[in-house]
Design an enzyme around this catalytic site. Structure first.
Site, PDB file in Angstrom:
ATOM      1  N   ASN A   7       0.851  -1.183   0.000  1.00 26.32           N
ATOM      2  CA  ASN A   7       0.000   0.000   0.000  1.00 26.32           C
ATOM      3  C   ASN A   7       0.899   1.249   0.000  1.00 26.32           C
ATOM      4  OD1 ASN A   7      -1.375   2.286   1.118  1.00 26.32           O
ATOM      5  ND2 ASN A   7      -3.040   0.946   1.738  1.00 26.32           N
ATOM      6  N   ASP A   9      -0.082   4.468  -0.079  1.00 23.52           N
ATOM      7  CA  ASP A   9      -0.784   5.701   0.319  1.00 23.52           C
ATOM      8  C   ASP A   9       0.137   6.716   0.986  1.00 23.52           C
ATOM      9  OD1 ASP A   9      -3.096   4.454  -0.475  1.00 23.52           O
ATOM     10  OD2 ASP A   9      -3.928   4.225   1.534  1.00 23.52           O
ATOM     11  N   HIS A  10       1.044   6.221   1.852  1.00 22.34           N
ATOM     12  CA  HIS A  10       1.811   7.180   2.655  1.00 22.34           C
ATOM     13  C   HIS A  10       2.941   7.847   1.895  1.00 22.34           C
ATOM     14  CE1 HIS A  10      -0.811   6.637   5.842  1.00 22.34           C
ATOM     15  NE2 HIS A  10      -0.519   5.372   6.038  1.00 22.34           N
ATOM     16  N   ARG A  18       3.492  18.805   1.105  1.00 24.14           N
ATOM     17  CA  ARG A  18       4.111  19.955   0.453  1.00 24.14           C
ATOM     18  C   ARG A  18       3.335  20.421  -0.779  1.00 24.14           C
ATOM     19  NH1 ARG A  18       9.483  21.759   1.238  1.00 24.14           N
ATOM     20  NH2 ARG A  18       9.644  21.885   3.491  1.00 24.14           N
ATOM     21  N   HIS A  43      -5.704   3.552  -1.402  1.00 19.46           N
ATOM     22  CA  HIS A  43      -7.020   3.913  -0.876  1.00 19.46           C
ATOM     23  C   HIS A  43      -7.341   5.327  -1.375  1.00 19.46           C
ATOM     24  CE1 HIS A  43      -9.731   4.316   2.978  1.00 19.46           C
ATOM     25  NE2 HIS A  43     -10.368   4.605   1.861  1.00 19.46           N
ATOM     26  N   ARG A  45      -9.452   8.099  -0.916  1.00 17.77           N
ATOM     27  CA  ARG A  45     -10.409   8.552   0.098  1.00 17.77           C
ATOM     28  C   ARG A  45     -11.269   9.672  -0.461  1.00 17.77           C
ATOM     29  NH1 ARG A  45      -9.015   6.875   5.570  1.00 17.77           N
ATOM     30  NH2 ARG A  45     -10.688   8.275   6.145  1.00 17.77           N
ATOM     31  N   ARG A  49      -7.068  12.875   0.854  1.00 13.81           N
ATOM     32  CA  ARG A  49      -5.981  13.369   1.706  1.00 13.81           C
ATOM     33  C   ARG A  49      -4.614  12.841   1.285  1.00 13.81           C
ATOM     34  NH1 ARG A  49      -7.195  10.251   7.353  1.00 13.81           N
ATOM     35  NH2 ARG A  49      -9.205  11.239   7.060  1.00 13.81           N
ATOM     36  N   HIS A  50      -4.561  11.709   0.612  1.00 16.45           N
ATOM     37  CA  HIS A  50      -3.261  11.237   0.126  1.00 16.45           C
ATOM     38  C   HIS A  50      -3.321  10.870  -1.365  1.00 16.45           C
ATOM     39  CE1 HIS A  50      -5.081   7.549   1.534  1.00 16.45           C
ATOM     40  NE2 HIS A  50      -4.724   7.696   2.796  1.00 16.45           N
ATOM     41  N   GLU A  70      -8.797   0.397  -2.735  1.00 13.27           N
ATOM     42  CA  GLU A  70      -9.619   0.463  -1.518  1.00 13.27           C
ATOM     43  C   GLU A  70     -10.476   1.702  -1.607  1.00 13.27           C
ATOM     44  OE1 GLU A  70      -7.273   0.786   1.953  1.00 13.27           O
ATOM     45  OE2 GLU A  70      -6.280  -1.108   1.616  1.00 13.27           O
ATOM     46  N   THR A 100      -7.007   6.686  10.147  1.00 11.04           N
ATOM     47  CA  THR A 100      -6.930   5.596   9.179  1.00 11.04           C
ATOM     48  C   THR A 100      -8.201   4.771   9.350  1.00 11.04           C
ATOM     49  OG1 THR A 100      -5.626   3.680   8.461  1.00 11.04           O
ATOM     50  CG2 THR A 100      -5.603   4.154  10.806  1.00 11.04           C
ATOM     51  N   THR A 101      -8.389   3.772   8.496  1.00 13.58           N
ATOM     52  CA  THR A 101      -9.589   2.937   8.596  1.00 13.58           C
ATOM     53  C   THR A 101      -9.647   2.327  10.001  1.00 13.58           C
ATOM     54  OG1 THR A 101      -9.158   2.419   6.301  1.00 13.58           O
ATOM     55  CG2 THR A 101     -10.866   1.142   7.380  1.00 13.58           C
ATOM     56  N   GLU A 151     -11.359  -9.233   3.169  1.00  9.14           N
ATOM     57  CA  GLU A 151     -10.052  -8.893   3.723  1.00  9.14           C
ATOM     58  C   GLU A 151     -10.252  -8.826   5.226  1.00  9.14           C
ATOM     59  OE1 GLU A 151      -7.545  -5.915   1.922  1.00  9.14           O
ATOM     60  OE2 GLU A 151      -6.774  -5.307   3.894  1.00  9.14           O
ATOM     61  N   HIS A 191      -3.962  -4.412   7.739  1.00  4.61           N
ATOM     62  CA  HIS A 191      -4.112  -3.279   8.656  1.00  4.61           C
ATOM     63  C   HIS A 191      -3.258  -3.474   9.907  1.00  4.61           C
ATOM     64  CE1 HIS A 191      -5.567   0.401  10.328  1.00  4.61           C
ATOM     65  NE2 HIS A 191      -6.113   0.638   9.163  1.00  4.61           N
ATOM     66  N   GLY A 192      -2.266  -2.612  10.015  1.00  2.00           N
ATOM     67  CA  GLY A 192      -1.419  -2.605  11.215  1.00  2.00           C
ATOM     68  C   GLY A 192      -0.309  -3.639  11.219  1.00  2.00           C
TER      69      GLY A 192
HETATM   70  N1  PXP Z   1      -6.094  -2.956   4.271  1.00  2.00           N
HETATM   71  C1  PXP Z   1      -7.037  -1.997   4.394  1.00  2.00           C
HETATM   72  C2  PXP Z   1      -8.444  -2.345   4.066  1.00  2.00           C
HETATM   73  C3  PXP Z   1      -6.695  -0.687   4.780  1.00  2.00           C
HETATM   74  O1  PXP Z   1      -7.643   0.259   4.889  1.00  2.00           O
HETATM   75  C4  PXP Z   1      -5.329  -0.385   5.014  1.00  2.00           C
HETATM   76  C5  PXP Z   1      -4.934   1.019   5.357  1.00  2.00           C
HETATM   77  O2  PXP Z   1      -5.149   1.847   4.248  1.00  2.00           O
HETATM   78  C6  PXP Z   1      -4.385  -1.416   4.870  1.00  2.00           C
HETATM   79  C7  PXP Z   1      -4.797  -2.694   4.522  1.00  2.00           C
HETATM   80  C8  PXP Z   1      -2.933  -1.185   5.141  1.00  2.00           C
HETATM   81  O3  PXP Z   1      -2.776  -0.912   6.507  1.00  2.00           O
HETATM   82  P1  PXP Z   1      -1.369  -0.460   7.062  1.00  2.00           P
HETATM   83  O4  PXP Z   1      -1.035   0.853   6.421  1.00  2.00           O
HETATM   84  O5  PXP Z   1      -1.612  -0.334   8.539  1.00  2.00           O
HETATM   85  O6  PXP Z   1      -0.380  -1.535   6.730  1.00  2.00           O
END
Ligand code: PXP
Length: 239
Positions: A7, A9-10, A18, A43, A45, A49-50, A70, A100-101, A151, A191-192
Site C-alpha cells: 500500500n 498511500d503514505h 508539500r 485507498h 479517500r 488526503r493522500h 480500496e 486511518t480505517t 479482507e 491493517h497494522g
Molecule cells: N487494508 C485496508 C483495508 C486498509 O484500509 C489499510 C490502510 O489503508 C491497509 C490494509 C494497510 O494498513 P497499514 O497501512 O496499517 O499496513
C-alpha cells in the site's frame, strides 16, 4: 504462498504535505514491484488526503502486477472504479475524521447499499473484497451478499497490548480464516501489520494476499535516510 500487496498511500501523504509532485506513489509502486511485490494497493479517500485520482489512473496504466483499489461504497467511487478498472476493489468503511480505517465494514447493517454497489462493480468485471473484522456473522453476511473475497481486519490483533490479548486476537483471525475457507471465500488480510507481528498471521495459512502499507513505508524512510544524506553531502561538497 501468500502474496504481498504494498500500500503506497503514505508516499502520497508525504507529497501532499508539500503539495508538490514528489515523492510520487507511482514511482514507489514500480520500485515495490521490482523488489517483488505482487500487488499495489491504494485507498482513494473521499477527502483525497493522500492518493489522488491521477495516481489511480496512472497506476492502472503502469503497474505490472495487480491493482487493488480500496474505497468507500459510494456512487462517486464506484463510478471511478468502473472507469479505471482495477483488478480488485476492497470496500472499506470511511469516516472523514479518522486517521486511518478504524475497523471492518458492518456488512449486516449496510447490506443494501453494499449489495447495490457490489453488483455494479461485479457486472463491470471487478473482483470485490469486503474488509471485515474477524467476526463470524460479518463473514457469513459477506458470503450471502456475493463477495468473492474478504479482507480480514488485523488491526485489533496488531494493537493488542498483552501477549494474551494478542493470542486471543490471533485465534479470532484463525477462526475467521477457517470459516471463510468453508464458505469458499478468497481471503486477504491487512491493517497494522509490521515486521514483528506478521509472521504468526502468515503461519496460519489460508491467506492469499497481505496488504501492508504503513510499516513498509516507515521502514523505507529510515533504511533509505543514510544514503539520502550522503548523496546531499556529496552535492554540497561538490563531489
Ligand atoms: N487494508 C485496508 C483495508 C486498509 O484500509 C489499510 C490502510 O489503508 C491497509 C490494509 C494497510 O494498513 P497499514 O497501512 O496499517 O499496513
Amino acid at each position: 504462498m501468500a502474496r504481498l500487496g504494498v500500500n503506497v498511500d503514505h508516499v502520497a501523504t508525504i507529497r501532499q504535505a508539500r503539495g508538490t509532485s514528489e515523492p510520487d506513489p507511482v514511482t514507489a509502486a514500480a520500485l515495490a514491484e521490482l523488489a517483488g511485490a505482487e500487488g499495489i494497493t491504494v485507498h482513494l479517500r473521499e477527502d483525497r488526503r493522500h492518493i489522488q485520482d491521477r495516481d489511480v489512473a496512472v497506476l492502472r496504466r503502469t503497474i505490472k502486477t495487480r491493482l487493488n483499489l480500496e474505497m468507500a461504497a459510494t456512487e462517486e467511487m464506484v463510478g471511478i472504479a468502473l472507469k479505471v478498472r482495477p483488478d480488485a476493489v476492497t470496500l472499506v468503511p470511511e469516516k472523514r475524521r479518522e486517521l486511518t480505517t478504524e475497523g471492518g465494514l458492518d456488512v449486516i447493517l449496510h447490506r443494501e447499499i453494499l449489495k447495490k454497489q457490489m453488483t455494479l462493480l461485479q457486472e463491470g468485471g471487478i473482483t470485490v473484497s469486503l474488509f471485515v473484522d474477524p467476526d463470524a456473522e460479518q463473514i457469513k453476511a459477506s458470503h450471502r451478499l456475493g463477495a468473492e473475497y474478504i479482507e480480514i481486519h488485523t488491526g485489533l490483533y496488531c494493537d493488542a497490548q498483552t501477549t494474551e490479548g494478542s493470542r486471543q486476537e490471533l485465534a479470532k483471525i484463525e477462526q475467521a480464516i477457517r470459516l471463510a475457507q468453508k464458505l469458499g471465500l478468497g481471503i486477504n488480510a491487512g491493517h497494522g501489520l509490521d515486521y514483528r507481528n506478521v509472521r504468526p498471521v502468515a503461519a496460519l495459512g489460508g491467506i492469499e494476499e497481505f496488504n501492508i502499507g504503513h510499516s513498509i513505508i516507515s521502514r523505507a524512510v529510515l533504511v533509505g535516510l543514510e544514503r539520502a544524506v550522503r548523496e546531499m553531502l556529496e552535492q554540497i561538497r561538490g563531489g
